[in-house]
Design a protein around this motif. Structure first.
Motif, PDB file in Angstrom:
ATOM      1  N   THR A  77      40.030  15.515  25.103  1.00 41.89           N
ATOM      2  CA  THR A  77      40.305  16.682  25.939  1.00 41.89           C
ATOM      3  C   THR A  77      40.032  18.000  25.213  1.00 41.89           C
ATOM      4  OG1 THR A  77      42.629  16.768  25.234  1.00 41.89           O
ATOM      5  CG2 THR A  77      42.117  15.425  27.164  1.00 41.89           C
ATOM      6  N   LYS A  78      40.045  17.944  23.887  1.00 49.34           N
ATOM      7  CA  LYS A  78      39.823  19.134  23.037  1.00 49.34           C
ATOM      8  C   LYS A  78      40.818  20.251  23.365  1.00 49.34           C
ATOM      9  CE  LYS A  78      34.915  18.186  22.327  1.00 49.34           C
ATOM     10  NZ  LYS A  78      33.519  18.702  22.439  1.00 49.34           N
ATOM     11  N   SER A  79      42.035  19.872  23.761  1.00 44.88           N
ATOM     12  CA  SER A  79      43.045  20.866  24.099  1.00 44.88           C
ATOM     13  C   SER A  79      44.061  21.068  22.981  1.00 44.88           C
ATOM     14  CB  SER A  79      43.794  20.450  25.376  1.00 44.88           C
ATOM     15  OG  SER A  79      44.464  19.225  25.192  1.00 44.88           O
ATOM     16  N   TYR A  80      43.923  20.315  21.885  1.00 43.63           N
ATOM     17  CA  TYR A  80      44.869  20.402  20.777  1.00 43.63           C
ATOM     18  C   TYR A  80      44.116  20.830  19.527  1.00 43.63           C
ATOM     19  CZ  TYR A  80      48.331  18.770  17.334  1.00 43.63           C
ATOM     20  OH  TYR A  80      49.222  18.688  16.296  1.00 43.63           O
ATOM     21  N   ARG A  81      44.684  21.809  18.776  1.00 45.51           N
ATOM     22  CA  ARG A  81      43.996  22.374  17.615  1.00 45.51           C
ATOM     23  C   ARG A  81      44.198  21.548  16.344  1.00 45.51           C
ATOM     24  NH1 ARG A  81      46.524  27.211  19.472  1.00 45.51           N
ATOM     25  NH2 ARG A  81      47.893  27.131  17.655  1.00 45.51           N
ATOM     26  N   PHE A  82      45.133  20.578  16.361  1.00 45.34           N
ATOM     27  CA  PHE A  82      45.417  19.732  15.197  1.00 45.34           C
ATOM     28  C   PHE A  82      45.865  20.544  13.981  1.00 45.34           C
ATOM     29  CE2 PHE A  82      42.467  17.159  17.723  1.00 45.34           C
ATOM     30  CZ  PHE A  82      43.195  15.984  17.836  1.00 45.34           C
ATOM     31  N   ASP A  83      46.577  21.652  14.206  1.00 40.20           N
ATOM     32  CA  ASP A  83      47.099  22.422  13.077  1.00 40.20           C
ATOM     33  C   ASP A  83      48.622  22.500  13.085  1.00 40.20           C
ATOM     34  OD1 ASP A  83      47.411  24.069  15.242  1.00 40.20           O
ATOM     35  OD2 ASP A  83      46.391  25.797  14.368  1.00 40.20           O
ATOM     36  N   ASP A  94      50.633   3.459   6.525  1.00 41.62           N
ATOM     37  CA  ASP A  94      49.295   2.872   6.539  1.00 41.62           C
ATOM     38  C   ASP A  94      48.600   3.174   5.214  1.00 41.62           C
ATOM     39  OD1 ASP A  94      46.657   2.075   7.070  1.00 41.62           O
ATOM     40  OD2 ASP A  94      46.857   2.604   9.180  1.00 41.62           O
ATOM     41  N   GLU A  95      47.978   2.172   4.622  1.00 39.07           N
ATOM     42  CA  GLU A  95      47.269   2.382   3.356  1.00 39.07           C
ATOM     43  C   GLU A  95      46.071   3.303   3.530  1.00 39.07           C
ATOM     44  OE1 GLU A  95      46.243  -1.298   1.554  1.00 39.07           O
ATOM     45  OE2 GLU A  95      48.323  -1.964   1.293  1.00 39.07           O
ATOM     46  N   ASP A  96      45.464   3.284   4.709  1.00 36.95           N
ATOM     47  CA  ASP A  96      44.355   4.181   5.010  1.00 36.95           C
ATOM     48  C   ASP A  96      44.932   5.477   5.567  1.00 36.95           C
ATOM     49  OD1 ASP A  96      42.066   5.486   5.691  1.00 36.95           O
ATOM     50  OD2 ASP A  96      41.378   4.032   7.185  1.00 36.95           O
ATOM     51  N   ILE A  97      44.937   6.533   4.752  1.00 37.33           N
ATOM     52  CA  ILE A  97      45.602   7.779   5.141  1.00 37.33           C
ATOM     53  C   ILE A  97      44.673   8.764   5.847  1.00 37.33           C
ATOM     54  CG2 ILE A  97      47.287   7.567   3.286  1.00 37.33           C
ATOM     55  CD1 ILE A  97      45.740   9.781   1.809  1.00 37.33           C
ATOM     56  N   GLU A  98      43.454   8.349   6.168  1.00 34.87           N
ATOM     57  CA  GLU A  98      42.513   9.262   6.820  1.00 34.87           C
ATOM     58  C   GLU A  98      43.052   9.764   8.154  1.00 34.87           C
ATOM     59  OE1 GLU A  98      39.759  10.712   5.600  1.00 34.87           O
ATOM     60  OE2 GLU A  98      40.478   9.742   3.766  1.00 34.87           O
ATOM     61  N   LEU A  99      43.686   8.885   8.909  1.00 32.56           N
ATOM     62  CA  LEU A  99      44.259   9.290  10.193  1.00 32.56           C
ATOM     63  C   LEU A  99      45.341  10.339   9.982  1.00 32.56           C
ATOM     64  CD1 LEU A  99      44.352   8.881  13.260  1.00 32.56           C
ATOM     65  CD2 LEU A  99      45.990   7.028  12.890  1.00 32.56           C
ATOM     66  N   TYR A 100      46.126  10.169   8.933  1.00 33.44           N
ATOM     67  CA  TYR A 100      47.172  11.144   8.614  1.00 33.44           C
ATOM     68  C   TYR A 100      46.563  12.506   8.292  1.00 33.44           C
ATOM     69  CZ  TYR A 100      50.228   7.034   8.023  1.00 33.44           C
ATOM     70  OH  TYR A 100      50.940   5.888   8.211  1.00 33.44           O
ATOM     71  N   LYS A 101      45.448  12.497   7.574  1.00 39.99           N
ATOM     72  CA  LYS A 101      44.795  13.750   7.200  1.00 39.99           C
ATOM     73  C   LYS A 101      44.278  14.486   8.436  1.00 39.99           C
ATOM     74  CE  LYS A 101      43.190  12.323   2.590  1.00 39.99           C
ATOM     75  NZ  LYS A 101      41.980  12.069   1.762  1.00 39.99           N
ATOM     76  N   VAL A 102      43.623  13.757   9.317  1.00 41.63           N
ATOM     77  CA  VAL A 102      43.039  14.366  10.517  1.00 41.63           C
ATOM     78  C   VAL A 102      44.123  14.998  11.387  1.00 41.63           C
ATOM     79  CG1 VAL A 102      41.813  13.890  12.676  1.00 41.63           C
ATOM     80  CG2 VAL A 102      41.051  12.829  10.545  1.00 41.63           C
ATOM     81  N   LEU A 103      45.268  14.335  11.463  1.00 42.09           N
ATOM     82  CA  LEU A 103      46.333  14.781  12.361  1.00 42.09           C
ATOM     83  C   LEU A 103      47.302  15.765  11.710  1.00 42.09           C
ATOM     84  CD1 LEU A 103      47.034  11.429  14.193  1.00 42.09           C
ATOM     85  CD2 LEU A 103      46.372  13.569  15.264  1.00 42.09           C
ATOM     86  N   ASN A 104      47.019  16.170  10.475  1.00 49.39           N
ATOM     87  CA  ASN A 104      47.857  17.173   9.800  1.00 49.39           C
ATOM     88  C   ASN A 104      49.293  16.669   9.639  1.00 49.39           C
ATOM     89  OD1 ASN A 104      48.138  19.665   8.520  1.00 49.39           O
ATOM     90  ND2 ASN A 104      48.877  20.670  10.375  1.00 49.39           N
ATOM     91  N   ILE A 105      49.444  15.416   9.194  1.00 51.72           N
ATOM     92  CA  ILE A 105      50.768  14.836   8.996  1.00 51.72           C
ATOM     93  C   ILE A 105      51.463  15.526   7.826  1.00 51.72           C
ATOM     94  CG2 ILE A 105      52.072  12.735   8.503  1.00 51.72           C
ATOM     95  CD1 ILE A 105      50.684  12.736  11.226  1.00 51.72           C
ATOM     96  N   TYR A 106      52.652  16.055   8.081  1.00 53.69           N
ATOM     97  CA  TYR A 106      53.406  16.760   7.037  1.00 53.69           C
ATOM     98  C   TYR A 106      54.109  15.765   6.124  1.00 53.69           C
ATOM     99  CZ  TYR A 106      57.069  19.588   4.874  1.00 53.69           C
ATOM    100  OH  TYR A 106      57.904  20.189   3.973  1.00 53.69           O
ATOM    101  N   THR A 107      54.759  14.770   6.710  1.00 53.30           N
ATOM    102  CA  THR A 107      55.417  13.728   5.918  1.00 53.30           C
ATOM    103  C   THR A 107      55.616  12.497   6.789  1.00 53.30           C
ATOM    104  OG1 THR A 107      57.247  13.302   4.386  1.00 53.30           O
ATOM    105  CG2 THR A 107      57.806  14.347   6.479  1.00 53.30           C
ATOM    106  N   VAL A 108      55.861  11.354   6.133  1.00 53.69           N
ATOM    107  CA  VAL A 108      56.095  10.088   6.840  1.00 53.69           C
ATOM    108  C   VAL A 108      57.475   9.572   6.450  1.00 53.69           C
ATOM    109  CG1 VAL A 108      55.264   7.748   7.271  1.00 53.69           C
ATOM    110  CG2 VAL A 108      53.628   9.574   6.738  1.00 53.69           C
ATOM    111  N   LEU A 109      58.277   9.225   7.458  1.00 50.82           N
ATOM    112  CA  LEU A 109      59.632   8.728   7.231  1.00 50.82           C
ATOM    113  C   LEU A 109      59.742   7.279   7.676  1.00 50.82           C
ATOM    114  CD1 LEU A 109      61.633  11.801   8.593  1.00 50.82           C
ATOM    115  CD2 LEU A 109      60.955  11.346   6.228  1.00 50.82           C
ATOM    116  N   GLU A 110      60.676   6.565   7.071  1.00 52.78           N
ATOM    117  CA  GLU A 110      60.880   5.165   7.431  1.00 52.78           C
ATOM    118  C   GLU A 110      61.532   5.040   8.800  1.00 52.78           C
ATOM    119  OE1 GLU A 110      61.367   2.940   3.155  1.00 52.78           O
ATOM    120  OE2 GLU A 110      63.168   3.746   4.114  1.00 52.78           O
TER     121      GLU A 110
END
Length: 227
Positions: A77-83, A94-110
């Motif tokens: 939709t290109k309606s979200y800036r991902f910032d 997830d061992e592959d953190i690329e998705l976290y990088k793209v989505l601007n993940i601040y931290t991951v909690l259990e």
């Protein structure tokens, strides 16, 4: 930190909780019922459209593994800036953190995080944003709100005081039209102002950046678009 202080600290902030765990949501609502909080189920987040950009922090309960779907919807939709920073709740990281990088993940909690701990993380995240606020633009440009410095990569773009004030005003209203009247009031603050002086400032900024850095809008004002 007790629940009253938590509610007072978050009262002026806009939070988005995405979860399909009704018990978890109701527990959060009980504490934050007077705060500016929006709740959405994991299978309905697409209904937010561009409104998602108005939130200060997103808390995403990914125990149902809908994070990739979230990315696919908003890339389409290109309606979200991902910032907007996302605090993610996961069954396991997830061992592959690329998705976290793209989505601007601040931290991951259990997955079994206690709500009191979660609230503290939200407050820490908001404090970090307030002291390290950088607005990202196209072609590697970003503006540091606190230092009032414009960068392209690591290079500082030298600006005059008026240019800094103007870019700061536009940066605080990203992707929105800022009228000539608002610019005169906030940047010139009652001093002699004319459209011609404003256009000269805009032209000087464009010379230091590029022609599309600041866009004119139907002779009514200017817009600074974020990436």
């Amino acid at each position: 930190m007790n629940e009253v202080l938590i509610k007072e600290s978050l009262a002026t902030k806009s939070l988005l909780f995405i979860s399909d765990d009704s018990f978890f949501v109701e527990d959060i609502k009980r504490v934050l019922n007077d705060s500016n909080v929006t709740f959405f189920e994991n299978n309905k987040f697409y209904l937010l459209n561009s409104e998602i950009n108005n939130f200060d922090v997103i808390i995403f309960d990914n125990r149902s593994n809908n994070l990739k779907k979230f990315l696919d919807v908003y890339q389409l939709t290109k309606s979200y800036r991902f910032d907007t920073p996302i605090i993610l709740i996961e069954n396991e990281i997830d061992e592959d953190i690329e998705l976290y990088k793209v989505l601007n993940i601040y931290t991951v909690l259990e997955k079994d995080v206690k709500k009191e701990f979660l609230f503290r993380i939200i407050l820490i995240c908001l404090n970090f944003l307030n002291t390290n606020k950088k607005i990202q633009f196209e072609n590697g440009y970003y503006f540091d709100i606190n230092s009032e410095e414009l960068f392209q990569g690591k290079k500082i773009i030298k600006l005059t005081k008026i240019e800094k004030k103007l870019i700061k005003l536009l940066s605080l209203n990203p992707n929105s039209l800022v009228s000539y009247e608002d610019i005169a009031s906030e940047v010139w603050k009652g001093k002699v102002f004319s459209i011609y002086s404003l256009r000269n400032v805009i032209n000087h900024i464009r010379e230091k950046t590029d022609e599309t850095f600041i866009r004119n809008f139907s002779n009514r004002g200017y817009i600074l678009n974020t990436i």
